[in-house]
Write a protein that holds these residues in place. Structure first.
Motif, short mmCIF file in Angstrom:
data_model
loop_
_atom_site.label_atom_id
_atom_site.label_comp_id
_atom_site.label_asym_id
_atom_site.label_seq_id
_atom_site.Cartn_x
_atom_site.Cartn_y
_atom_site.Cartn_z
N VAL A 70 1.27 -4.09 -17.61
CA VAL A 70 2.68 -4.35 -17.70
C VAL A 70 3.35 -3.15 -17.01
CG1 VAL A 70 4.91 -4.66 -18.90
CG2 VAL A 70 2.76 -5.98 -19.44
N ALA A 71 2.87 -1.73 -17.26
CA ALA A 71 3.44 -0.51 -16.76
C ALA A 71 3.36 -0.57 -15.46
CB ALA A 71 2.73 0.44 -17.05
N MET B 164 6.71 -0.72 -12.97
CA MET B 164 6.94 0.21 -11.89
C MET B 164 7.48 -0.30 -10.48
SD MET B 164 3.56 2.21 -9.78
CE MET B 164 3.50 0.80 -8.75
N VAL B 165 6.71 -1.51 -10.30
CA VAL B 165 7.43 -1.98 -9.02
C VAL B 165 8.87 -2.55 -9.14
CG1 VAL B 165 6.94 -4.06 -7.69
CG2 VAL B 165 4.94 -2.81 -8.51
N VAL C 85 9.76 -10.93 -4.34
CA VAL C 85 9.33 -9.60 -3.91
C VAL C 85 8.46 -8.94 -4.86
CG1 VAL C 85 10.00 -7.40 -3.14
CG2 VAL C 85 11.12 -9.31 -2.24
N VAL C 86 8.89 -8.76 -6.17
CA VAL C 86 8.21 -7.91 -7.28
C VAL C 86 6.98 -8.62 -7.40
CG1 VAL C 86 8.35 -7.30 -9.55
CG2 VAL C 86 10.26 -7.03 -8.15
N ARG C 87 6.73 -9.79 -7.52
CA ARG C 87 5.43 -10.50 -8.06
C ARG C 87 4.43 -10.36 -6.62
NH1 ARG C 87 4.22 -14.22 -11.65
NH2 ARG C 87 2.57 -15.32 -10.13
N GLU C 88 5.06 -10.47 -5.50
CA GLU C 88 4.21 -10.31 -4.35
C GLU C 88 3.58 -8.84 -4.24
OE1 GLU C 88 3.75 -11.89 -1.11
OE2 GLU C 88 4.92 -14.08 -1.53
N LEU C 89 4.58 -7.75 -4.57
CA LEU C 89 4.35 -6.28 -4.59
C LEU C 89 3.16 -6.10 -5.39
CD1 LEU C 89 7.81 -4.76 -3.54
CD2 LEU C 89 5.34 -4.38 -2.30
N VAL C 90 3.36 -6.79 -6.86
CA VAL C 90 2.51 -6.56 -7.96
C VAL C 90 1.31 -6.89 -7.27
CG1 VAL C 90 1.73 -7.14 -10.25
CG2 VAL C 90 4.21 -6.27 -9.65
N GLY C 91 1.25 -8.16 -6.76
CA GLY C 91 -0.38 -8.71 -6.40
C GLY C 91 -1.06 -7.81 -5.37
N ARG C 92 -0.14 -7.17 -4.51
CA ARG C 92 -0.79 -6.18 -3.55
C ARG C 92 -1.10 -4.87 -4.21
NH1 ARG C 92 0.60 -6.60 1.99
NH2 ARG C 92 1.17 -8.92 2.41
N LEU C 93 -0.68 -4.54 -5.49
CA LEU C 93 -0.70 -3.29 -5.93
C LEU C 93 -1.67 -3.10 -7.19
CD1 LEU C 93 2.98 -1.84 -5.58
CD2 LEU C 93 0.89 -0.96 -4.47
N LEU C 94 -2.11 -4.42 -7.79
CA LEU C 94 -2.36 -4.36 -8.91
C LEU C 94 -3.65 -5.53 -9.14
CD1 LEU C 94 -3.25 -3.59 -11.85
CD2 LEU C 94 -1.40 -5.13 -12.83
N THR C 95 -4.93 -5.02 -9.28
CA THR C 95 -6.17 -6.12 -9.16
C THR C 95 -6.75 -6.05 -10.66
OG1 THR C 95 -6.41 -6.01 -6.77
CG2 THR C 95 -8.26 -6.63 -8.47
N GLY D 176 1.96 -11.57 -11.70
CA GLY D 176 1.68 -11.69 -10.13
C GLY D 176 0.41 -11.06 -9.74
N ALA D 177 -0.39 -10.37 -10.60
CA ALA D 177 -1.37 -9.39 -10.35
C ALA D 177 -2.65 -10.43 -9.97
CB ALA D 177 -1.76 -8.42 -11.63
#
Length: 627
Positions: free
Chosen positions: A322-323, A327-328, A363-373, A398-399
């Protein structure tokens, strides 16, 4: 004196040690912004040319030479304005932490710091020499002579002087000497690290000083995760005669955060506008703001491409997930989509165009998907509850989510060792061994994902576990960064509930209904952390009494009795268990991944708390608990 009005500004800067290009650009942008607002005096933070966290490099002569050359560059940007900024100087064999005053492209002088921070996370006396009060000298660089020391300056008839960070926190602070010298303005360039509720103390320090010393007070702090562990909140304060005139929003994602105000000086100065400061601080909001900014700065400054997380469905890994999501969210909110994407340093032009085109809520969900696995790595001892908790949380933010089991790998290692020692491993004889192999087997796969993604692996241990070594080295401690190692478990549990209720992370509903457990023993044993250790509230209390308040084991025991925390037998057992586990596991604390300083203390031997790896283990002290 006649009434004089000056426009004062302070700018928080997000600097990085030795990143000359970034640091100078931020300084230049702050000066340019101040000039456009007709600022008379601009204050920038402590050691902002080099960055505060250069550590032993401050002892290298070449760094001082390089830094002075950069200062001469900054000087040329200061046309028609007075700029004050932090810079270190090497004079002979001594290094001084100074504030340099530049007026209209001319260096007027250097004020040297008199009190050096040497407690907690600070080691300034290792690098710097304190300057004696009331002393002024001259030194020469490149054929030019400059004054240095305890200097009183003047701007349009207004006398001003400095307190540099720690100077203001001492009883015999420089302001005591400034008052009889007619100083009407005190400037404080700082590198004051973040800790929960510390801004409350800092606010009182500045506002009360402005009243006691009958002056205006301008304060500017560093901003962001500068060098890896310390976070700076970027606070800018302008106060006068006990009134707060300006205060900025803390923990901003900006590179430069400038605040300004017109301040009147005279025998009875008019204070046209004030603002209310309303404590107490909401520590939950403070913590998530600091944690998300620290993660973003660590990611971009290390040039990593996001994060990878072994998401167990428990409290610690859920908080880490969640952090990143927060962040995103906060970054996009403050910088805008394109600003966030550009600053993250990991997206191309096509990505930027795509993110700018899609709906804002996506946007936020998609960015989280790119930044968190994330990956859930189950065993026969894992429960459906924790799997559901992990999967639903990852889906909700969205991870990317993977799930696999590690039973084959665990059985493979157990079989090899059983063959080698010619006996069967059992829970009765080999409990720790059988627990630890499950945690360690989880490390290689998750490291592979981190390597593939060129991402940071998030370790998930918390401060309560670090205190007693309730963690598997090279297992759940594996990682590039350990973001929550400075937070205790009790705080984390209430923090997750708060994030679900106040920030809307409904995916946390599953973990918030679970009792913390390592899930390393057979499910029939109903393993929980507190059953293995003790109630977290008591563990945290013992830890604080022992190492923050610095009480002896017997004093800790007596305090537990006095507070009604536990009976004599129970208190004795808990104190003995804590100190035994603490002593035994210092080697683990030495090996934890880098962590953030978030509370008023931490257990990191590289910053706040040093303890010998080998010791007598408090044997005599524990034997005498009831004497």
């Amino acid at each position: 004196m006649e009434e004089t009005k000056l426009i004062l500004a302070g700018a928080a800067l997000n600097q990085t040690p030795l990143d000359w290009e970034n640091n100078l650009l931020n300084i230049k942008n702050a000066i340019t912004e101040a000039i456009t607002h007709n600022v008379d005096i601009l204050l920038l933070p402590e050691l902002c040319i080099t960055g505060y966290g250069c550590e032993d490099l401050f002892l290298h002569p070449w760094l001082a030479d390089e830094t002075f050359g950069k200062l001469l560059q900054v000087k040329e940007w200061c046309e028609g304005i007075t700029v004050c900024l932090g810079v270190h100087l090497l004079l002979g064999r001594d290094v001084y932490n100074t504030a340099c005053v530049i007026r209209n492209k001319e260096i007027v002088g250097f004020t040297a710091k008199q009190f050096l921070a040497r407690d907690g996370v600070h080691y300034e006396p290792r690098w710097f020499t304190p300057w004696p009060a009331n002393e002024v000298q001259e030194f020469e660089v490149l054929g030019q002579r400059y004054p240095i020391g305890d200097i009183i300056y003047e701007e349009q008839g207004v006398k001003f002087a400095f307190e540099i960070c720690e100077d203001a926190w001492r009883p015999n602070r420089p302001a005591e000497r400034h008052l009889p010298k007619g100083v009407q303005l005190i400037l404080n360039p700082s590198a004051s690290h973040f800790a929960l509720s510390k801004t409350d103390v800092r606010h009182r320090l500045v506002v009360e000083a402005s009243q006691k010393y009958r002056c205006a007070y301008l304060y500017a702090n560093l901003l962001g995760n500068e060098a890896g562990s310390m976070i700076y909140d970027g606070e800018v304060l302008i106060a006068q005669n006990g009134k707060l005139i300006r205060r900025n929003e803390l923990l901003s994602f900006k590179d430069v955060d400038l605040e300004l105000a017109e301040v009147c000086f005279g025998d009875n100065p008019t204070i046209a506008e004030t603002i209310e400061y309303l404590p107490p601080i909401d520590e939950n909001r403070e913590l998530i703001a600091a944690l998300s900014l620290a993660l973003f700065d660590y990611m971009r400054k290390s040039r990593s491409r996001g994060f990878v997380l072994s998401l167990s469905g428990g409290a610690d890994s859920s908080l880490c997930a969640v952090a990143v999501a927060e962040m995103v969210r906060r970054g996009v909110e403050q910088l805008g989509v394109l600003g966030f994407v550009a600053k993250a340093r990991m997206f191309g032009l096509k990505d930027a165009a795509y993110f700018d085109m899609i709906p804002e809520e996506q946007v936020v969900r998609e960015l989280v998907g790119r930044l968190l696995t994330c990956a859930y790595q189950g065993t026969v001892n894992s429960s459906d509850d924790t799997f559901t908790s992990a999967r639903e949380l990852a889906e909700s933010i969205g991870a990317v989510f993977h799930a696999w089991t590690i039973d084959d790998e665990v059985r493979g290692y157990i079989s090899k060792i059983e063959d080698a020692i010619d006996r069967t491993l059992t829970w009765e004889k080999d409990d720790v061994t059988l627990q630890n192999i499950q945690a360690r087997v989880r490390a290689p796969g998750i490291w592979m994902l981190a390597n593939i993604n060129n991402a940071l692996l998030l370790a998930t241990s918390n401060r309560s576990e670090a205190a007693v070594g309730y963690a598997t080295m090279d297992g759940d401690t594996a990682g590039s960064i350990s973001p929550i190692a400075g937070i205790d478990k009790a705080f984390i549990r209430q923090f997750l509930i708060w994030m679900q209720r106040e920030l809307g992370y409904e995916g946390l509903q599953y973990v918030n209904s679970l009792q913390p457990t390592a899930e390393l023993r057979p499910s029939s044993e109903a393993q929980t952390d507190e059953k293995d250790l003790m109630p977290y509230e008591i563990l945290n209390k013992i830890e604080r009494l022992a190492f923050y308040d610095r009480l002896s084991p017997k004093q800790v025991y007596e305090q537990l009795l006095a507070d009604g925390t536990a009976s004599e037998d129970v208190a004795e057992a808990y104190v003995e268990k804590f100190y035994t586990l603490w002593t035994r596991n210092q080697w683990k604390r030495e090996r934890y991944a880098p962590s953030f300083h978030l509370d008023d203390y931490n257990l990191n031997p590289r910053s706040w708390l040093r303890f010998p790896i080998l010791s007598g283990g408090f044997r005599d002290e524990l034997l005498s608990l009831r004497d």
